[in-house]
Design an enzyme around this catalytic site. Sequence first.
Site, PDB file in Angstrom:
ATOM      1  N   GLN A   4     -23.642  32.265  -0.781  1.00 62.12           N
ATOM      2  CA  GLN A   4     -23.422  31.019  -0.055  1.00 62.12           C
ATOM      3  C   GLN A   4     -24.205  30.968   1.252  1.00 62.12           C
ATOM      4  O   GLN A   4     -24.414  31.963   1.921  1.00 62.12           O
ATOM      5  CB  GLN A   4     -21.934  30.809   0.216  1.00 62.12           C
ATOM      6  CG  GLN A   4     -21.512  29.363   0.295  1.00 62.12           C
ATOM      7  CD  GLN A   4     -21.808  28.588  -0.989  1.00 62.12           C
ATOM      8  OE1 GLN A   4     -21.972  29.142  -2.051  1.00 62.12           O
ATOM      9  NE2 GLN A   4     -21.894  27.274  -0.881  1.00 62.12           N
TER      10      GLN A   4
ATOM     11  N   CYS B 161     -30.141  28.431   0.988  1.00 64.40           N
ATOM     12  CA  CYS B 161     -30.694  29.125  -0.174  1.00 64.40           C
ATOM     13  C   CYS B 161     -32.029  29.797   0.120  1.00 64.40           C
ATOM     14  O   CYS B 161     -32.316  30.874  -0.392  1.00 64.40           O
ATOM     15  CB  CYS B 161     -30.831  28.168  -1.357  1.00 64.40           C
ATOM     16  SG  CYS B 161     -32.006  26.806  -1.109  1.00 64.40           S
TER      17      CYS B 161
ATOM     18  N   HIS C 136     -34.085  24.146  -5.066  1.00 60.16           N
ATOM     19  CA  HIS C 136     -33.253  25.307  -4.732  1.00 60.16           C
ATOM     20  C   HIS C 136     -34.071  26.586  -4.905  1.00 60.16           C
ATOM     21  O   HIS C 136     -34.884  26.692  -5.826  1.00 60.16           O
ATOM     22  CB  HIS C 136     -32.036  25.335  -5.655  1.00 60.16           C
ATOM     23  CG  HIS C 136     -31.079  26.447  -5.382  1.00 60.16           C
ATOM     24  ND1 HIS C 136     -30.452  26.603  -4.169  1.00 60.16           N
ATOM     25  CD2 HIS C 136     -30.633  27.463  -6.169  1.00 60.16           C
ATOM     26  CE1 HIS C 136     -29.651  27.656  -4.226  1.00 60.16           C
ATOM     27  NE2 HIS C 136     -29.752  28.193  -5.430  1.00 60.16           N
TER      28      HIS C 136
ATOM     29  N   ASN D 255     -29.776  33.438  -8.568  1.00 57.89           N
ATOM     30  CA  ASN D 255     -29.358  32.332  -7.713  1.00 57.89           C
ATOM     31  C   ASN D 255     -28.605  32.925  -6.529  1.00 57.89           C
ATOM     32  O   ASN D 255     -27.562  33.551  -6.700  1.00 57.89           O
ATOM     33  CB  ASN D 255     -28.436  31.399  -8.512  1.00 57.89           C
ATOM     34  CG  ASN D 255     -28.005  30.189  -7.717  1.00 57.89           C
ATOM     35  OD1 ASN D 255     -28.196  30.128  -6.498  1.00 57.89           O
ATOM     36  ND2 ASN D 255     -27.405  29.222  -8.392  1.00 57.89           N
TER      37      ASN D 255
ATOM     38  N   TRP E 161     -26.678  31.754  -4.508  1.00 54.68           N
ATOM     39  CA  TRP E 161     -25.305  31.288  -4.360  1.00 54.68           C
ATOM     40  C   TRP E 161     -24.317  32.242  -5.029  1.00 54.68           C
ATOM     41  O   TRP E 161     -23.148  32.255  -4.702  1.00 54.68           O
ATOM     42  CB  TRP E 161     -25.146  29.895  -4.970  1.00 54.68           C
ATOM     43  CG  TRP E 161     -25.725  28.804  -4.148  1.00 54.68           C
ATOM     44  CD1 TRP E 161     -26.104  28.867  -2.836  1.00 54.68           C
ATOM     45  CD2 TRP E 161     -25.993  27.462  -4.572  1.00 54.68           C
ATOM     46  NE1 TRP E 161     -26.589  27.651  -2.408  1.00 54.68           N
ATOM     47  CE2 TRP E 161     -26.539  26.763  -3.466  1.00 54.68           C
ATOM     48  CE3 TRP E 161     -25.834  26.782  -5.769  1.00 54.68           C
ATOM     49  CZ2 TRP E 161     -26.915  25.437  -3.533  1.00 54.68           C
ATOM     50  CZ3 TRP E 161     -26.205  25.460  -5.847  1.00 54.68           C
ATOM     51  CH2 TRP E 161     -26.747  24.782  -4.727  1.00 54.68           C
TER      52      TRP E 161
END
Length: 422
Positions: free
Chosen positions: A86, A89, A236, A258, A260
Amino acid sequence: MSNPALEPGARENPLKYKLQDYETLRSACLKEKKLFEDPEFAADQGSIGKLPALKPDQNIVWLRPKEINKKAQFVVGKTDTTDICQGDCWLLAALSCLTLQPPLISFVVPEGQSFQKSYTGLFRFRVSGGKRLPTLNRKLLFTHSLSQNEFWSALLEKAYAKLCGCYASLKGGSISEAMEDFTGGIAETIKVSKVSALWGQINQALNRGTLLSCFIEAQSKSEVGQQTPNKLVKGHAYSITGTGTVQAGSVSLLRLRNPWGFLEYSGPWSDESPEWETVDSKEKELLDLQPRQDGEFCTVEMCSVSPDSLGDSQSDWRISTHQGSWVAGCSAGGSLSFTNSYWCNPQFRVRLEEDDDIADGKLLCSARRPVAQSCRYSCLRAVREGVRLPLGDYVIVASTNSPSQEGSFYLRVYAKKGNESR
């Protein structure tokens, strides 16, 4: 030629931000038996900046890690890609790439730091600072680790925010610039054209320890954040963590993560896709591609790649550095189009005295036109160009697009063997 490793700002001799010396600050805190409070990055709204997502009535409280979690640790186990979840990015992708190279991450995040032994509320990331973190409802407001009691990624993000001015300055940055800031490497952006050529570049780069990331280019601002049918996010950033081939090399795969930590690719060759049924368990083990919900997936679907090129370990490169500035009416002559003032621009001599034993390619020199030049003038923080030149003397001219455009610059010249610049 002076030794660049000893120059102020080099990796071995980092500059002291706002003249803050880590050892001096730490010794003072130990002597006075108090925890450090950073006067250069106060625990207030000014250090957060203006963020549209934050409402004025939200009660943001700055807490030390042990006030957030009584079992707080600087690093749990070792630094890993899953330590970063989080946040922005582009920054998280850069940090995720950094954890894949132990020598680099240990340079940025020096080892031996903890909340237990001689704790002073002060940590070092080549930027020293107090370690109160902004929280909302006792939860970290920005970057956090998958382990609730691990804080190195949040503290490193704070140090970077301090360097940039505030947390708000970290919104909408560049992946390659973040990797360049953390490593001192050379940032390069590669536009995807031929996948076969890109595959070779990526494998070569990973083999020599280069940090790689990629993103899916959005065609408009409204597309940013939109998901493709395969759950890839446009605009992203993802970190490239590895490559592999299956089915006797007929299928080439990239392993991406990713930052995230969730929302994985769901198309062909994703974790649960039927294509994996054709691959035996030994091949899967070699690829280290076991299904897990951590934000990693395999795909070659990309629109652009932004790697941080740290150089070829097989080559003997020497670097010289120069600082300069463009001053109106003195050294800001503009581009070649302005023949009457172009000569005023800062100039640096390069002498190539030893052949690098590579004879491919042919270059024709001209006394009236540049032998080589970088890309078109653009609003980028940095430009990079690689050229192969015959032995001789050359002049590098640093210029802006138009005359009288003021600013400062930092020039790095890499040359093989005994070549020099000044």
